[in-house]
Design an enzyme around this catalytic site. Structure first.
Site, PDB file in Angstrom:
ATOM      1  N   GLY A  62       0.813  -1.202   0.000  1.00 55.89           N
ATOM      2  CA  GLY A  62       0.000   0.000   0.000  1.00 55.89           C
ATOM      3  C   GLY A  62       0.845   1.249   0.000  1.00 55.89           C
TER       4      GLY A  62
ATOM      5  N   ASP B  33     -11.411   4.624   4.920  1.00 52.69           N
ATOM      6  CA  ASP B  33     -10.859   4.063   3.671  1.00 52.69           C
ATOM      7  C   ASP B  33     -11.451   2.683   3.405  1.00 52.69           C
ATOM      8  OD1 ASP B  33      -9.372   4.069   1.369  1.00 52.69           O
ATOM      9  OD2 ASP B  33      -7.521   3.391   2.328  1.00 52.69           O
TER      10      ASP B  33
END
Length: 995
Positions: free
Chosen positions: A692, A816
């Site tokens: 990520g 998120d």
């Protein structure tokens, strides 16, 4: 002479050369025309998930393009276009009409829109046209009659409207074999010219708006095998000519307004295998000679007005001749008489026997135990008496047993515990007595157990109430059960409906009941429960109906009921409750509560008419002896002094520790960098499972036996340290079965002296939801998620977010939410992860979402999932997570990413689904999901139409929840509590019908 011959030879040579040149030139032109037509089609497809059209370019010849077949005699001329189930989104361009050598077009199960181009008339060689399961609209083009070679025409499951064009009679009169236009919006009467189709084998016009009578001319189609006219507005009788179709295999006339008697001549159609006449208005007797249909597999006459003859149900004996019979449904009629013992002679292939909702009397014949292939037995809502045969336990394949609404007596056979596949057992409204057999606890797949309105006594066996599979109904109301409710009730963590009312159960309400996190309806009224209402029930925020009346409960009314936002009815009357009645939440509306006959209650809203609560008399404190006051002051002084010492000690200790010390380390023992390095094989690339913006995740084995996921922060990346702190702080405050479980944290330095920070989680064996929805090229062999799995995952995610929003000490915003941040464990239970963007919101859990604002501005997220107001500088709120969840839900069931190229210029996934709501949502459903649930396609002759309708109803409700959660304006969005409740309700309906 030789000169003449030479001249002739020269002429012939020139002619031959010219001819070959013309042919080559014509072939070249044809090739270019076909290539251009295919490229025009590609340009009209703005979504190609499978990527089969990605190689349609200039680098290779078009006859090597996937889905394209070309002629051997006429090089380069396209003869077939086969792109079924490719998730194509777009329109069909008129250029397709230039592929004049086409013989077959198969574009089924895509998402093609617009009209069928009139240019199809040029395809005079076309013999197969398959456009089913798309979103095509408009009328059926009349000029398809120009396709003189057409043999197979499939246009079902679209949005076609208007009448069937008369011009199509020319196709029917030639060699048309299959004419399938069911599941559209066609109107008018069935054209009589269909009877001219001497070559027709398959005629499907079901689920339209056709009216009038069935034309007798259809009986002239001598080769007809499949005739489907269901779900229309057809009236009158079945024409006798239909019965003479000896080739007919499948006849479906369900859901019309046909009446009269079932024709005695129907058995003349000797080839019949599947016969559906349910949901009409047929009267009279069932013809005994139906048993002559030796090939019969399915016969359904349910929901009519049929009656038994003078010999009662003896006509059932005739079906012993049908050696391949699988389903026999005569439910919801007016049959009388007893079930004959001769049913024991039926074939072992029989899977479903439904005689419910009639007027049948007598006993259940013991011979029924010989039908060992039986899966569903429905004898409910009759007047059957006697006992349940002991041998019923021999039906090992039974999944559904409905005997409710009869006069059955005796005990519940313990042999029922031998039916390991049993899903639903409904025995309510009978005269059963004795104990509930503990052996029912052996039915490890049982979803529904309803034993209410009988004469049962004894205690509730812990083996039964502890069945973790029970997830829809547990109902033992209105019996004579005694003893306490076993603590094992908490094992039913997925149960939706529990009714224990009107028994003589005793003891306290077990605190383990709070583990039933999916519970919506709880009725414990009319018992002898005592003690207070457990504080642990505060977690059961999904409750909609609670009845604890007519018991001996004491103590105060828990104030946490104020926070149950979906609770519609709370009945606490006829108890011994005391103290002040809450004023907020549902307590503001008298229509939502009942608290009568609790003599010591006070306060509440004035409409309740209760006395005001007494104010504590503070003057008494002043009258205490001076000695007591001095002691109190002294004790208080020492307490304050001790607190000051502790504060000073911890402040000094904190200055000696590095600034990176985190509160989470007080709860989880830190692990060393060396240990994590060893667990991940020195952070080997082969152990890398995710990457990520703020770090990488590695698979590892901690302490030699625990599989873990190690998230290593890239501290050089801006915001990584802040993300680490946010995730630690969030995980320090939360604990939920649908949130990723943190094991430990590492804050250290690596072997080179560089700062190192990592979080260690339990490894989720099945990866992320992203991998399942959108597998990469090396994951294409992954199995697809079915509807039940997707719904379960959606509920898991909703439970996690709902917990963060409403049940933490401080409201937490995830920030998120997306498929890659939803992990799946070994049981496919979803767990939300990655709290790097989490925010703590100012305000208590009791505040509305709109009142809760983030502690910091500038909330980040992932494009496509971020709420629209954030892009306009709006303050972050709980409704931002709701928007992300709505998009996630729509993505799960459409298979489409919100960042897909088709979504631009204001066109979003939300708008795409919202637009489809007014039509058929099945058209935008993930094709892999639709093909998994119905491999042969909805509307196929082997599909139960009722299941198809329920399937679509469930999908519609799920999509509606997704749309309401992803509304553009925050105040228009559904909150997570409501969304969770609605999804659980869909699951209840889904499981109720065994789908």
């Amino acid at each position: 002479m030789n000169l003449v011959l030479a001249f002739i030879s020269l002429i012939l040579f020139i002619h031959q050369t010219h001819s070959n040149t013309c042919i080559a030139y014509a072939s070249y032109l044809g090739n270019e025309t076909d290539r251009a037509a295919l490229l025009a089609f590609k340009n009209k497809v703005f979504k190609d998930i499978q990527g089969n059209m990605s190689s349609w370019n200039e680098s290779i010849s078009h006859y090597n393009w996937p889905g394209v077949s070309c002629s051997h005699r006429h090089a380069g001329r396209v003869t077939a276009l086969d792109l079924p189930r490719q998730k194509l989104v777009g329109t069909i361009p008129p250029d397709i009409g230039n592929l004049t050598f086409l013989r077959r077009i198969n574009l089924m199960a895509n998402q093609l829109r617009g009209h069928i181009p009139k240019e199809f008339r040029r395809l005079f060689r076309l013999n197969t046209l398959v456009l089913e399961q798309n979103e095509l609209g408009g009328e059926i083009p009349w000029n398809l009659s120009s396709c003189v070679g057409m043999r197979y025409l499939f246009m079902n499951y679209n949005r076609l409207s208007g009448r069937i064009p008369n011009e199509l009679r020319y196709l029917v009169e030639r060699e048309l074999t299959a004419f399938v236009v069911s599941q559209n919006d066609l109107t008018g009467e069935i054209p009589i010219w269909l009877g001219n189709g001497s070559s027709l084998i398959q005629l499907e016009l079901g689920d339209n708006h056709l009216r009038g009578q069935i034309p007798a001319e259809l009986g002239s189609i001598s080769k007809l095998e499949f005739l489907e006219l269901d779900s229309n507005n057809l009236t009158r009788r079945i024409p006798s000519s239909i019965h003479n179709l000896t080739t007919l295999v499948y006849l479906d006339l369900v859901g019309n307004n046909l009446h009269g008697q079932v024709p005695q001549s129907l058995p003349n159609a000797t080839g019949l295998e599947d016969l559906f006449l349910s949901s009409n208005s047929f009267t009279g007797n069932v013809p005994v000679n139906l048993g002559n249909l030796r090939n019969l597999k399915i016969i359904s006459f349910a929901e009519n007005q049929l009656q038994a003859g003078p010999d009662g149900l003896s006509f059932l004996t005739a079906f012993t001749n049908c050696t391949e019979l699988k389903l026999l449904d005569f439910g919801h009629n007016k049959f009388t008489g007893e079930i004959p013992a001769s049913i024991a002679n039926w074939t072992n292939t029989l899977q479903t026997l439904s005689l419910g909702s009639n007027q049948i009397t007598g006993n259940i014949p013991p011979e029924i135990e010989k039908l060992n292939g039986l899966q569903e037995l429905e004898l409910c809502n009759n007047s059957i008496s006697g006992e349940i045969p002991l041998g019923i336990g021999k039906l090992k394949n039974l999944t559904i047993l409905y005997l409710w609404g009869n006069k059955i007596s005796g005990t519940i056979p313990s042999s029922l515990g031998n039916i390991s596949h049993l899903l639903e057992l409904r025995l309510q409204h009978n005269q059963l007595e004795g104990d509930i057999p503990p052996s029912l606890g052996w039915c490890r797949q049982l979803l529904v157990l309803i034993l209410s309105d009988n004469n049962l006594n004894g205690t509730i066996p812990k083996e039964v109430v502890g069945l973790s599979s029970l997830s829809v109904f547990f109902d033992v109301a209105r019996n004579f059960l005694t003893g306490p409710l076993p603590l094992e009730v908490g094992n039913m963590s997925q149960i939706v409906y529990v009714d224990l009312s009107d028994n003589t159960l005793t003891g306290e309400i077990p605190s383990t009941l709070s583990q039933c996190i999916m519970l919506q309806n709880l009725n414990m009224s009319g018992n002898i429960f005592e003690g207070s209402i457990p504080p642990s029930l505060r977690t059961m925020i999904g409750l909609q109906y609670v009845d604890l009346s007519r018991n001996r409960l004491s103590g105060q009314i828990p104030i946490y009921f104020e926070n149950f936002t979906v609770l519609e009815w709370l009945n606490l009357s006829f108890n011994s409750l005391e103290g002040e009645v809450p004023r907020e939440g549902l307590f503001r509306d008298m229509k939502c509560i009942s608290i009568t006959e609790n003599k010591d209650l006070c306060g509440g809203i004035k409409e309740l008419g209760l006395p005001a609560c007494k104010v504590r008399n503070t003057k008494k404190w002043r009258k205490l002896p001076k000695l007591k006051a001095s002691i109190a002051v002294t004790v208080s002084f020492f307490i304050v002094l001790a607190c000051l010492i502790v504060v000073v000690y911890w402040r000094r200790k904190s200055t000696m520790r590095p600034s990176t010390a985190l509160p989470i380390e007080e709860r989880f023992q830190k692990v060393s960098y060396a240990k994590l390095r060893q667990a991940t094989d020195e952070f080997s690339p082969s152990h890398l499972i995710g990457q990520g913006s703020h770090g990488s995740v590695y698979r590892g084995m901690l302490d030699g036996n625990r599989s873990v996921a190690v998230k290593v922060l890239n501290l050089r990346q801006k915001g990584a340290f802040k993300s680490f702190l946010a995730e630690c702080e969030a995980l320090r405050n939360i604990r939920h079965r649908n949130l990723v479980n943190i094991i430990t944290v590492c804050s250290s330095i690596d072997f080179t002296g560089v700062e190192f920070k990592a979080l260690v989680y339990d490894l989720m064996q099945n990866g992320s939801l992203e991998q399942w929805l959108h597998p990469s090229e090396n994951q294409l062999d992954m199995p697809k998620l079915n509807l039940r799995q997707r719904l379960g995952i959606a509920i898991d995610v909703a439970s996690a977010i709902e917990y963060l929003h409403h049940h933490c000490h401080t409201n937490i915003l995830h920030g998120d939410l997306k498929p890659s941040n939803v992990l799946l464990d070994h049981d496919m239970v979803a767990r939300v992860c990655d709290f790097g963007l989490a925010r703590f919101l100012h305000g208590s859990p009791n505040l509305d979402a709109s009142q809760c604002q983030a502690s910091s501005s500038g909330l980040k997220g992932t494009i496509g999932y971020v709420a629209p107001e954030y892009g306009l500088g709006g303050t972050s709120s709980l409704q931002g997570d709701v928007y992300s969840f709505g998009i996630l839900l729509l993505e799960m069931f459409t298979g489409m990413k919100p960042t897909d190229v088709m979504f631009e210029d204001g066109w979003t996934l939300h708008e795409f689904v919202k637009t489809a709501q007014s039509k058929s949502l099945l058209k935008i459903l993930d094709p892999s999901l639709l093909s998994m649930e119905y491999p042969a396609g909805i509307g196929n002759d082997q599909i139960n139409d009722a299941n198809a309708v329920r399937f679509e109803e469930n999908v519609v409700e799920i999509m509606r929840i997704g749309v309401l959660c992803s509304m553009k304006l925050p105040n228009e969005r559904m909150d997570m509590t409501n969304a969770l409740s609605k999804l659980v309700a869909v699951k209840e309906k889904f499981l109720k019908h065994g789908m």
